[in-house]
Design an enzyme around this catalytic site. Structure first.
Site, PDB file in Angstrom:
ATOM      1  N   LYS A  70       0.864  -1.182   0.000  1.00 54.82           N
ATOM      2  CA  LYS A  70       0.000   0.000   0.000  1.00 54.82           C
ATOM      3  C   LYS A  70       0.892   1.221   0.000  1.00 54.82           C
ATOM      4  O   LYS A  70       1.906   1.244   0.675  1.00 54.82           O
ATOM      5  CB  LYS A  70      -0.905   0.027   1.229  1.00 54.82           C
ATOM      6  CG  LYS A  70      -1.852   1.224   1.246  1.00 54.82           C
ATOM      7  CD  LYS A  70      -2.745   1.241   2.465  1.00 54.82           C
ATOM      8  CE  LYS A  70      -2.046   1.690   3.698  1.00 54.82           C
ATOM      9  NZ  LYS A  70      -1.587   3.097   3.693  1.00 54.82           N
ATOM     10  N   GLU A  96      -9.262   7.751   3.935  1.00 58.33           N
ATOM     11  CA  GLU A  96      -9.127   8.069   5.352  1.00 58.33           C
ATOM     12  C   GLU A  96      -9.514   9.513   5.634  1.00 58.33           C
ATOM     13  O   GLU A  96      -9.047  10.440   4.974  1.00 58.33           O
ATOM     14  CB  GLU A  96      -7.685   7.818   5.816  1.00 58.33           C
ATOM     15  CG  GLU A  96      -7.501   8.045   7.292  1.00 58.33           C
ATOM     16  CD  GLU A  96      -6.171   7.557   7.833  1.00 58.33           C
ATOM     17  OE1 GLU A  96      -5.890   7.829   9.009  1.00 58.33           O
ATOM     18  OE2 GLU A  96      -5.421   6.881   7.097  1.00 58.33           O
TER      19      GLU A  96
END
Length: 188
Positions: A41, A106
């Site tokens: 990621k 996020e």
């Protein structure tokens, strides 16, 4: 290895992929070979790096919104995308087109996360992005109450911080009183 069936996604650290796609590939290869990661990621719209990794056979997960490695550049823990929702939508689409298999969103408004989720074919994973993502993630130290000041979007399912403090106080008291160690905890 600590798991047999879970997908292990390694978060590439700050400074290990920003310089160039080649630097990102070197880092990702080490994570895959040495750490046993199944995927990596990386944060931000690193389109060329994603393309390089994916074309080299490395599965990549994207991460948009609040990207903790850029915390200081973003001005701290602030909701992202209120002023520029179109930019985050465009970045998400560009990451999908570059080949990411999923995206973490996020600390963005729930309505923006929902728009992104509906516009993509890949899974959208939320952390502080509302209920309309395909999956949710929560930092384990927030989940079990170890974080002193958890973010608004987290929920404590246990107050392990308080339990650890109580255990340490009880141990200290027992040591001071001479009750620890007792005969059961002593070898002859």
């Amino acid at each position: 290895k600590s798991t047999k069936r879970a997908l292990v996604v390694a978060d590439l650290p700050f400074g290990s992929y920003e310089k160039s796609p080649e630097q990102g590939l070197e880092t990702a290869l080490r994570f895959m070979k040495e750490a046993g990661a199944h995927a990596v990621k990386l944060e931000g719209a690193q389109i060329e790096t994603v393309k390089k990794l994916v074309s080299s056979g490395i599965p990549v997960m994207g991460h948009l919104g609040l990207t903790p490695q850029s915390l200081h550049q973003l001005g701290g823990y602030r909701v992202q995308g209120r002023e520029n929702p179109e930019l985050i939508i465009e970045q998400a689409k560009n990451l999908e087109n570059a080949g990411v298999f999923a995206i973490v969103l996020e600390l963005i408004p729930a309505d923006l996360a929902e728009k992104i989720q509906k516009s993509l074919q890949i899974p959208v994973i939320g952390i502080g992005a509302g209920p309309n993502c395909d999956a949710q993630v929560l930092v384990w130290t927030d989940l079990v109450g170890l974080t002193a000041n958890s973010p608004k979007f987290s929920r404590k399912y246990l107050n392990l911080r308080a339990e650890i403090a109580t255990a340490a106080k009880n141990w200290s008291k027992d040591v001071k009183s001479g009750e620890f160690p007792n005969l059961n905890e002593t070898f002859s």
